[in-house]
Every structure is written in structure tokens, then in C-alpha cells.
Design a protein around this motif. Sequence first.
Motif, mmCIF file in Angstrom:
data_model
loop_
_atom_site.group_PDB
_atom_site.id
_atom_site.type_symbol
_atom_site.label_atom_id
_atom_site.label_comp_id
_atom_site.label_asym_id
_atom_site.label_seq_id
_atom_site.Cartn_x
_atom_site.Cartn_y
_atom_site.Cartn_z
ATOM 1 N N LYS A 108 0.894 -1.144 -0.004
ATOM 2 C CA LYS A 108 -0.040 0.178 0.065
ATOM 3 C C LYS A 108 1.040 1.265 0.056
ATOM 4 O O LYS A 108 0.285 2.344 -0.040
ATOM 5 N N THR A 109 2.205 0.989 -0.017
ATOM 6 C CA THR A 109 3.132 2.314 -0.154
ATOM 7 C C THR A 109 4.189 1.978 -0.918
ATOM 8 O O THR A 109 4.484 0.666 -1.301
ATOM 9 N N PRO A 110 4.855 2.910 -1.671
ATOM 10 C CA PRO A 110 5.840 2.861 -2.672
ATOM 11 C C PRO A 110 7.008 2.185 -2.020
ATOM 12 O O PRO A 110 7.482 2.185 -0.932
ATOM 13 N N ALA A 111 7.834 1.547 -2.888
ATOM 14 C CA ALA A 111 8.908 0.728 -2.530
ATOM 15 C C ALA A 111 10.046 1.759 -2.354
ATOM 16 O O ALA A 111 11.008 1.595 -1.473
ATOM 17 N N TRP A 112 9.857 3.026 -3.034
ATOM 18 C CA TRP A 112 10.916 3.938 -3.116
ATOM 19 C C TRP A 112 10.289 5.397 -3.510
ATOM 20 O O TRP A 112 9.422 5.247 -4.125
ATOM 21 N N SER A 113 10.650 6.666 -2.773
ATOM 22 C CA SER A 113 10.037 7.673 -2.931
ATOM 23 C C SER A 113 10.871 8.852 -2.646
ATOM 24 O O SER A 113 11.960 8.723 -1.982
ATOM 25 N N MET A 114 10.953 9.969 -3.278
ATOM 26 C CA MET A 114 11.759 11.045 -3.215
ATOM 27 C C MET A 114 10.908 12.440 -3.455
ATOM 28 O O MET A 114 10.139 12.425 -4.543
ATOM 29 N N ASP A 115 11.124 13.342 -2.646
ATOM 30 C CA ASP A 115 10.307 14.731 -2.745
ATOM 31 C C ASP A 115 11.272 15.367 -3.772
ATOM 32 O O ASP A 115 12.507 15.346 -3.715
ATOM 33 N N ILE A 116 10.508 16.180 -4.450
ATOM 34 C CA ILE A 116 11.193 17.415 -5.651
ATOM 35 C C ILE A 116 10.521 18.574 -5.412
ATOM 36 O O ILE A 116 9.499 18.632 -5.009
ATOM 37 N N LYS A 117 11.419 19.551 -5.885
ATOM 38 C CA LYS A 117 10.986 20.738 -5.983
ATOM 39 C C LYS A 117 11.034 21.477 -7.415
ATOM 40 O O LYS A 117 12.104 21.352 -7.933
#
Length: 316
Positions: A108-117
Motif C-alpha cells: 500500500k506504500t511505494p518501495a521508494w519515493s523522493m520529494d522534488i521541488k
Amino acid sequence: MRWFGFGFNAFGQIIVHEKSMEGARGDANEVKVSGPTELTSQADRPGCCVKTACDSGVCLAGFLSSDACRGLPLRESRGCRDALIGESCLTLAFSDRLESWDLQKEEKTPAWSMDIKTPPESSGACVALPLVPGGYIATKPPLYRSLSPQLRAKRLALSSEHAILLSASGAVYTWGLGSHGQLGHGGLASEEEPRAVEALLGMPMSCIATGNWHTVCISDGGDLYVWGWNESGQLGLPSRGLRKALQQQSSQQAATGDLYTWGWGDYGQLGHQTLISSDEPQRVEFFREQQMHVSDVVCGSWNTFAAVAKEEVSCA
């Protein structure tokens, strides 16, 4: 925008109506669609290699069981700006973040994530996957890999074993497996880090692409450069017939939006209504006959997908 597909379809990559199967060959486990067939969405077809990123989310079709489909993050993909699919993961690019989902797990959650601007001057422009801020998304773990900021990456194309990068200055860098000459460094050695293709230095490039064992780029002046494995004619060499045809057509005005294919054609992936390979670029006459303007092309290992814009072109 309408999408058409042709080539290998054993896993449902191309949604084909029964009445459209005249151009397909093979048994139930090996379907070959040799001519362009319009893709349709069917709720009962489990999802794959074709992606559609839009406000309603990503649509999948192909090599996934119905059980696996229930675990896909289709709902969570709504609003994504771009999508990149591999054999085991789906990467989604949003205006403020990146997410990679494991297609083989019902998480139910991603295996990897990253915030971007997003810089204000970009007006919310989407991330050009597989490039991401500071690096790129690879086809194999580890998914996120960093790139030197000195490369000033503009575009990146990945095969299963090698990569080609286009810098902001138009320089081309390659790295990875080099056993078939696909790196363009004059040998068959592999490279662990990006290395400039010296033969192209001083000639700015504007576009890049890659197959499993070959590489292609286009210069700012419109010249096409190819190198690597040519066993099935995928480099378009030799092309004496093409040069002769171009001479004969020199007095004719070429229409934009025509699609040309060449290389291995055993699964119908060239779209010429045959299963024959070709070492010379040939126009896919279906789109020309239908007065369709091809605006985008995505090539898989054994199939091809073409996007047709609303505009039409007239046959000269």
C-alpha cells in the motif's frame, strides 16, 4: 491522442479485437500482430508495458496476472505527470515527488519515493523519466542512481545493459555493457562510468535512443548516427536501396509525421504486414494511407507503439 501497436502480443501488450486478428499469426501462447492495431481499454484485461499518464491515472496491460493487478497502485497514480515501467517496478513522477511501486507485491506504500521541488520558472514542467533530480531511475536495483552534476543531463535512454545520456551542450555519454559496440567508443569494452563518445565531439546532438545492443542519436542538423549490433539490420546498414529511393523522391515534398521502421521483424514489430526483417528504413504505409500524423513512438524488445495526433497529413 490515439495509440496503435504491432508486434509481440503473447501477454496482451496490444489489445486486439477478434475481428482484427487477420494480421496476427501463431498459437495461443505466441501472438504476432504484423500491422498497426489501435489499442483499446478493456476492464477485463489484466494489465504491462504500455503506460498512459494522465489525470485519471496509469493504465496497464500485459504480463501481469489478475491477482497481481489487484495490488497495482492505479488509484495512487492519479495526477502523475510521467510514468516509467520496468519488469518489476512502476515509477511515477508527480509535480512534487517521485514514487516507485513494486509490481510483484501488493504493498500500500511505494518501495521508494523522493520529494522534488519544481523551479518557479518551469511552470510545473514534468520530470523527464528516467532522469530525476540528481540522478536517474535504473531498470534494475538499486533503482535510484546518482549522476555527476557536471554532466548537466538533458535526456537519458536506458537499455537492459547500457545507457546513453545527452547533455545540455549536446554532448553524448554512454556507459554499461559494450560487448556489441553499443557504447560507440571504438571497442567492445564495458564502461562503469559515463564516458563521452569522442567521435561525436563538436557535433551537438538533439535526440537519443537505444535498443538492447545498439544506440541512435540525431544531430542538431538532422543527421542520424547509429552504432552497435546490426545482426537483424537494426542500424539500417547497408542502405543502398534507401539512398536510391531518396534520390527518386528528391523532387517530392516529404510529409511530416510519417513512421519508418527497420531491423528484426519476426514478430511483426515493423508494422509492414509481414514478419520479415529489414536493413533499410521503410515507411509504415498504414499511417500514410489513413492520413494519420504519428507524433510519438515507443519501442519494446519485440513490439512497437505509435501515438497518432489529432492532426492529419495529406498524401503528397
